[in-house]
Design a protein around this motif. Structure first.
Motif, PDB file in Angstrom:
ATOM      1  N   THR A   1      16.289 -25.301  61.481  1.00 56.13           N
ATOM      2  CA  THR A   1      15.425 -24.417  60.706  1.00 56.13           C
ATOM      3  C   THR A   1      14.183 -25.185  60.286  1.00 56.13           C
ATOM      4  O   THR A   1      14.168 -26.415  60.302  1.00 56.13           O
TER       5      THR A   1
ATOM      6  N   THR B   1      12.053 -20.300  59.086  1.00 56.80           N
ATOM      7  CA  THR B   1      12.133 -19.849  60.472  1.00 56.80           C
ATOM      8  C   THR B   1      13.149 -20.660  61.258  1.00 56.80           C
ATOM      9  O   THR B   1      13.521 -21.765  60.879  1.00 56.80           O
ATOM     10  N   ARG B   2      13.547 -20.082  62.363  1.00 56.90           N
ATOM     11  CA  ARG B   2      14.379 -20.752  63.370  1.00 56.90           C
ATOM     12  C   ARG B   2      13.711 -20.461  64.709  1.00 56.90           C
ATOM     13  O   ARG B   2      13.528 -19.288  65.061  1.00 56.90           O
ATOM     14  N   ASP B   3      13.332 -21.502  65.409  1.00 55.09           N
ATOM     15  CA  ASP B   3      12.622 -21.355  66.687  1.00 55.09           C
ATOM     16  C   ASP B   3      11.393 -20.455  66.541  1.00 55.09           C
ATOM     17  O   ASP B   3      11.095 -19.640  67.415  1.00 55.09           O
ATOM     18  N   GLY B   4      10.696 -20.566  65.409  1.00 52.82           N
ATOM     19  CA  GLY B   4       9.485 -19.790  65.172  1.00 52.82           C
ATOM     20  C   GLY B   4       9.723 -18.357  64.729  1.00 52.82           C
ATOM     21  O   GLY B   4       8.778 -17.632  64.455  1.00 52.82           O
ATOM     22  N   LYS B   5      10.977 -17.933  64.660  1.00 53.62           N
ATOM     23  CA  LYS B   5      11.301 -16.557  64.255  1.00 53.62           C
ATOM     24  C   LYS B   5      11.824 -16.560  62.820  1.00 53.62           C
ATOM     25  O   LYS B   5      12.560 -17.461  62.418  1.00 53.62           O
ATOM     26  N   PRO B   6      11.463 -15.545  62.028  1.00 49.84           N
ATOM     27  CA  PRO B   6      11.882 -15.511  60.629  1.00 49.84           C
ATOM     28  C   PRO B   6      13.395 -15.417  60.470  1.00 49.84           C
ATOM     29  O   PRO B   6      14.076 -14.797  61.284  1.00 49.84           O
TER      30      PRO B   6
ATOM     31  N   ASP C   1      10.360 -11.094  56.971  1.00 44.28           N
ATOM     32  CA  ASP C   1       9.421 -12.041  57.570  1.00 44.28           C
ATOM     33  C   ASP C   1       9.805 -13.495  57.268  1.00 44.28           C
ATOM     34  O   ASP C   1       9.045 -14.407  57.563  1.00 44.28           O
TER      35      ASP C   1
END
Length: 162
Positions: free
Chosen positions: A38, A61-66, A97
């Motif tokens: 994260t 985020t995780r891998d750029g995703k919220p 988000d």
């Protein structure tokens, strides 16, 4: 948002035991192997009025995703005489988000006791359980809190007793 994300893996059962006992203050990464990395992001906060509501926030985020529905600890650093440090701690849940925020009425002046000043804030994500079936890694990050003055931006005024 800007800020240096911090990620990591658990550094052993000793660190976990210290964290659970409240013995660690500062960046700490980790979960045992197999957790999903994260990242937390925060932005510096500039204050115009030390009595106006103060909002501190972070994005997870995780891998750029919220990451939604996660509890993030937001800690406002207070420095006193002889460089003594303490934190005003708050918890917030991330929205769709990945944002978690806390607004404190009374602003910096209310968070800072006499002869102390607010200097920065940190965000900590320290999950102990899976969220939506995912075992996430711990992360943390910090940013400055400064006050705008007639000559620019700098440390917030230190409240003094009257």
């Amino acid at each position: 948002m800007t800020g240096m994300p911090a990620t990591g893996r658990r550094r052993g059962s000793t660190l976990l035991a210290l964290a659970l006992a409240g013995g660690l203050v500062g960046p700490l990464g980790g979960c045992s192997g197999g957790c999903a990395d994260t990242a937390l992001q925060v932005s510096p906060v500039e204050v115009d009025d030390v009595t106006a509501p103060l909002t501190v926030s972070a994005r997870l985020t995780r891998d750029g995703k919220p990451v939604a529905g996660a509890t993030v600890k937001l800690a406002v650093m207070v420095v006193g005489p002889n460089n003594a440090h303490s934190e005003a701690l708050f918890h917030a849940t991330t929205d769709a988000d990945g944002r978690a925020s806390v607004t404190r009425p009374g602003g910096v002046a209310r968070l800072s006791p006499i002869n102390h000043q607010v200097t920065r804030y940190s965000a900590y994500f320290q999950p102990m359980n899976k969220i939506d079936g995912v075992h996430y890694c711990w992360s943390s990050v910090s940013a400055a809190i400064t006050c705008r003055t007639g000559t620019g931006s700098g440390p917030c005024p230190v409240p003094t007793g009257t």
